[in-house]
Write a protein that holds these residues in place. Structure first.
Motif, PDB file in Angstrom:
ATOM      1  N   MET A   5      -4.361   9.829  21.688  1.00 63.76           N
ATOM      2  CA  MET A   5      -4.973   9.316  20.469  1.00 63.76           C
ATOM      3  C   MET A   5      -6.312   8.687  20.830  1.00 63.76           C
ATOM      4  O   MET A   5      -6.430   7.994  21.839  1.00 63.76           O
ATOM      5  N   THR A   6      -7.332   8.930  19.998  1.00 65.09           N
ATOM      6  CA  THR A   6      -8.647   8.340  20.236  1.00 65.09           C
ATOM      7  C   THR A   6      -9.262   7.890  18.925  1.00 65.09           C
ATOM      8  O   THR A   6      -8.971   8.438  17.850  1.00 65.09           O
ATOM      9  N   LEU A   7     -10.108   6.878  19.012  1.00 66.14           N
ATOM     10  CA  LEU A   7     -10.959   6.452  17.907  1.00 66.14           C
ATOM     11  C   LEU A   7     -12.409   6.611  18.340  1.00 66.14           C
ATOM     12  O   LEU A   7     -12.722   6.510  19.533  1.00 66.14           O
ATOM     13  N   HIS A   8     -13.279   6.835  17.374  1.00 64.62           N
ATOM     14  CA  HIS A   8     -14.687   7.084  17.672  1.00 64.62           C
ATOM     15  C   HIS A   8     -15.556   6.363  16.651  1.00 64.62           C
ATOM     16  O   HIS A   8     -15.348   6.516  15.432  1.00 64.62           O
ATOM     17  N   ARG A   9     -16.509   5.604  17.136  1.00 66.40           N
ATOM     18  CA  ARG A   9     -17.522   5.032  16.256  1.00 66.40           C
ATOM     19  C   ARG A   9     -18.832   5.769  16.494  1.00 66.40           C
ATOM     20  O   ARG A   9     -19.299   5.871  17.636  1.00 66.40           O
ATOM     21  N   LEU A  10     -19.417   6.283  15.411  1.00 67.05           N
ATOM     22  CA  LEU A  10     -20.693   6.983  15.499  1.00 67.05           C
ATOM     23  C   LEU A  10     -21.701   6.342  14.556  1.00 67.05           C
ATOM     24  O   LEU A  10     -21.357   5.948  13.434  1.00 67.05           O
TER      25      LEU A  10
ATOM     26  N   VAL B 124     -16.478   6.326  22.391  1.00 64.01           N
ATOM     27  CA  VAL B 124     -15.143   6.910  22.486  1.00 64.01           C
ATOM     28  C   VAL B 124     -14.185   5.814  22.927  1.00 64.01           C
ATOM     29  O   VAL B 124     -14.401   5.156  23.952  1.00 64.01           O
ATOM     30  N   VAL B 125     -13.121   5.608  22.173  1.00 70.21           N
ATOM     31  CA  VAL B 125     -12.108   4.608  22.506  1.00 70.21           C
ATOM     32  C   VAL B 125     -10.773   5.319  22.686  1.00 70.21           C
ATOM     33  O   VAL B 125     -10.301   6.007  21.773  1.00 70.21           O
ATOM     34  N   GLY B 126     -10.176   5.170  23.851  1.00 72.63           N
ATOM     35  CA  GLY B 126      -8.889   5.810  24.078  1.00 72.63           C
ATOM     36  C   GLY B 126      -8.393   5.587  25.484  1.00 72.63           C
ATOM     37  O   GLY B 126      -9.113   5.069  26.347  1.00 72.63           O
ATOM     38  N   PRO B 127      -7.159   5.970  25.734  1.00 75.20           N
ATOM     39  CA  PRO B 127      -6.587   5.798  27.073  1.00 75.20           C
ATOM     40  C   PRO B 127      -7.203   6.776  28.067  1.00 75.20           C
ATOM     41  O   PRO B 127      -7.878   7.731  27.688  1.00 75.20           O
ATOM     42  N   SER B 128      -6.964   6.532  29.335  1.00 76.43           N
ATOM     43  CA  SER B 128      -7.504   7.372  30.401  1.00 76.43           C
ATOM     44  C   SER B 128      -6.467   8.380  30.869  1.00 76.43           C
ATOM     45  O   SER B 128      -5.377   8.006  31.296  1.00 76.43           O
ATOM     46  N   VAL B 129      -6.812   9.665  30.778  1.00 78.98           N
ATOM     47  CA  VAL B 129      -5.940  10.722  31.294  1.00 78.98           C
ATOM     48  C   VAL B 129      -5.927  10.699  32.817  1.00 78.98           C
ATOM     49  O   VAL B 129      -4.887  10.877  33.461  1.00 78.98           O
ATOM     50  N   LEU B 130      -7.083  10.452  33.425  1.00 76.98           N
ATOM     51  CA  LEU B 130      -7.193  10.522  34.879  1.00 76.98           C
ATOM     52  C   LEU B 130      -6.625   9.298  35.581  1.00 76.98           C
ATOM     53  O   LEU B 130      -6.432   9.332  36.796  1.00 76.98           O
TER      54      LEU B 130
END
Length: 710
Positions: free
Chosen positions: A438-443, A460-466
């Protein structure tokens, strides 16, 4: 890169460099061990000029396939690369899985693995050079046999012909002679004008096997004495089993044993049905260690905190703050992308046979080398005693680069001292996945007086996959996978800033088709259409303006222009999106309607520049499959949480696109001399923005969250 059209001549050192790992292993990388020493005489019945090809005196030609076939068509496209230079037909090649060896490393992924649209890109030079070396040796062997110059000989369909038109020898007749020849110092790749296979439509080699039911998927594996097992896991994230009762499960006919394993409670039986029936009778009480109250609302609120405050800067050009303040019009929007499951058609499974002297693993995996490494850690066996047999994959999309299902099978087989096949149900698959995050984005953007964007801001706001998979790749707080697509945005803005705010959640996340492009393409392309609307610009014309310095992207829009300007039926909207990923570029046009309160995708037109096209039919199939996958994520389901657990259990509440919802798709492939780019990951990210932009044009309002709800 090799420019085949100019008939490049690769030196032996070049060949070694192309094939081998970047650090050491050159002899192993190109020459099979039997060829490394001149004093060793190869077996006269076969000839292995390199790690990919085995030519037999009985006429068989074998290719060792080092990438997994999971529906994307690599079994055919990679074979075409080798067959083209080897001068044989596809019908003359037998395919066998490659063993685990550093020589088969996918250099774009850094391991022997499949994913990210890398297979053809990685094999483009490697397999062509391998075929060219073998062809060169066959011609040299024939020339020596006849006592003529090599220049008077040519190869076609596994035979070498002399220019006099009276003499020819099959490759199988030249095996012994070729095996004693020194390796060529140079190898010439065929120019494009002489290609017979590359660029032509070839029927897929795996289709007959699948039509006849002869293709072996993971769930098709059967071994003597094999048991079947399934595992009951705690549904709450991070919970552990507190108490359990297995008496009723053990009493189920066919059940052999019930016991605790690392992932939960295993039910082992003589048949699949018995294992699942016994599992249904388990009584389990879980103790939440944390996350018991986690809901989608809580997760969303956690990410919303990251929309403000400090963040890591991934890219900064010009002065965005000043440009926004001085702009004629400032636009701001927040977009949301949900968790998504992989929903592979074949649920996770693995069959392991662990013995004191070795281990065999039969598994639909994208990561055979990592599978071997895991088995080595669990069993203590040396890697040469662990064989991984990669089956056909019933879908992958990154899910099968994980190893949880492999761990299940190896652990159980080691304990039971018998072959064990571990099976997952659809509910297991949906509720214990490694999800698209899940991600949130402010533009924010600033327009000048003519409606052209001068400033562009994206957080970009979200958890890290890596953070779990490869934490060493995280630099200065930035996970490069999470900003994929946002970093390489092709549009030119005078002032631009990209930020990433890491906001981890307890939800397990992983690779998903398109990775970061799947969320970033959606928000950037949708926001661009919002800017076009606010500034009174045509969306395609605005993109032309912002791509004035990028002729490759303009070429895509040129091919779409006719479709963009065509009249639309009443009640339909048209939108477009542009995506660049895996070395390829795609422009996608969507035409949608709204009927009975739901969105209906009518038609897509895709224009793709993926460099040199190996098999056009397979490329079009990848575009179509990517659109289907993307439409499901755009219009259908999302993974949601309540009381710490996933709410979706099957395709009833996580629906997929149905046959009667399939849109018309037209694919236009741009001819190119560039090396191939990836295709599998590129269409999926383009679908959501193209559909949302079509709805913006039709209904006059933006759609800033997925799945789209009217």
């Amino acid at each position: 890169m090799v420019d085949a059209d100019s008939s490049p001549r690769l030196t032996r050192r070049d060949l070694l460099r192309v094939i081998a790992l970047s650090s050491g292993g050159l002899a192993l990388g190109w020459v099979w061990p039997a060829r490394a020493g001149t004093s060793e005489t190869p077996a006269p019945s076969q000839f292995e000029p390199n790690a990919w090809i085995n030519l037999h005196a009985d006429g068989r030609i074998q290719l060792r396939l080092a990438r997994a076939e999971m529906g994307q068509g690599v079994m055919t496209s990679l074979t075409m690369l080798l067959a083209e230079e080897l001068e044989v037909g596809l019908d003359q090649i037998q395919i066998e899985p490659a063993p685990i060896d550093p020589v088969y490393t996918n250099h774009l992924l850094g391991e022997q693995a499949t994913g990210g649209g890398t297979s053809t890109r990685d094999g483009w030079e490697t397999l062509r050079a391998a075929g060219a070396m073998a062809r060169t040796l066959m011609i040299a062997a024939a020339a020596r046999t006849w006592g003529v110059p090599e220049s008077e000989c040519h190869a076609h369909r596994a035979r070498v012909y002399h220019a006099d038109g009276t003499r020819s020898l099959g490759y199988h007749e030249l095996v012994t002679t070729a095996a004693h020849l020194p390796l060529p110092t140079t190898v010439t790749l065929k120019p494009r004008s002489e290609w017979n296979l590359i660029g032509t439509e070839q029927p897929r080699l795996d289709t007959p096997l699948k039509v006849r039911g002869a293709a072996c998927f993971g769930l098709d594996v059967r071994l003597p004495g094999m048991l079947y097992a399934t595992i009951e896991r705690c549904p709450v994230i991070g919970a552990e089993i507190r108490t359990w009762k297995g008496q009723a499960a053990r009493a189920t006919p066919g059940v052999i044993d019930v016991f605790v394993v690392k992932q939960g409670i295993a039910v082992v039986a003589e048949t699949t049905w018995a294992a699942l029936s016994g599992r249904a009778r388990l009584e389990i009480e879980c103790r939440p260690l944390r996350n018991a109250a986690v809901t989608t609302k809580h997760l969303r609120a956690r990410l919303h905190l990251g929309l403000d405050g400090r963040a890591s800067v991934a890219l900064s050009e010009g002065n965005v703050s000043r440009a926004l303040a001085e702009s004629a019009l400032e636009i701001e929007a927040v977009y949301e992308v949900p968790f998504q499951a992989h929903a592979c058609m074949e649920p996770m499974n693995c069959t392991a046979d662990v013995r004191p002297d070795g281990c065999d693993i039969h598994v639909p995996t994208q990561s055979p080398a990592a599978t071997q490494a895991l088995a080595q850690r669990l069993t203590g066996l040396p890697p040469e005693r662990i064989r991984v047999h990669t089956t056909f994959l019933g879908g992958g999309h990154g899910r099968r680069r994980e190893l949880d299902f492999v761990h299940d099978a190896v652990e159980l087989s080691q304990r039971l001292k018998r072959p064990v096949q571990v099976i997952w149900t659809r509910a297991d698959d949906l509720q214990h996945d490694y999800y698209r995050p899940m991600t949130l984005h402010r533009l924010r953007a600033g327009l000048d007086a003519t409606g052209v964007p001068l400033a562009w801001f994206h957080r970009v706001v979200g958890p890290s996959v890596l953070a779990r998979r490869d934490p060493g790749r995280i630099r200065d707080g930035i996970d490069p996978l999470m900003i994929d697509g946002a970093t390489s945005l092709p549009y030119r803005f005078a002032h631009r800033r990209l930020e990433y705010r890491r906001a981890d959640t307890p939800v397990p996340i992983g690779l998903w088709r398109g990775d970061g492009h799947s969320h970033n393409a959606y928000v950037t392309e949708c926001f661009l259409d919002e800017l076009a609307r606010a500034g009174g610009q045509d969306p395609l014309a605005l993109r032309r303006t912002l791509l004035a310095e990028s002729p490759a992207h303009l070429a895509l829009l040129d091919r779409l222009a006719e479709h963009w300007a065509a009249p639309l039926p009443t009640g339909q909207g048209r939108g477009l999106a542009l995506v660049e990923a895996a070395g390829s570029r795609l422009a996608l046009l969507a035409e949608v309607a709204v009927e009975d309160g739901r969105v209906c995708a009518r038609r897509f037109v895709a224009v793709l520049d993926c460099g040199q096209v190996v098999n056009p039919d397979a490329v079009r199939a990848q575009i179509e499959s990517g659109i289907v996958f993307g439409l499901t994520a755009t219009l259908k389901g999302a993974i949601t949480f309540s009381d710490g657990r996933v709410e979706q259990t099957d395709f009833g509440d996580y629906p997929l696109l149905r046959f009667d919802e399939m849109p018309e798709i037209e694919s236009i492939l741009i001819d190119s001399d560039a090396p191939p780019g990836g295709v599998s990951p590129i269409a999926t990210p383009a679908v959501a923005p193209a559909v949302a932009n079509a709805l913006l044009a039709l209904l006059g309002r933006p759609f800033r969250s997925l799945p789209i709800r009217l």
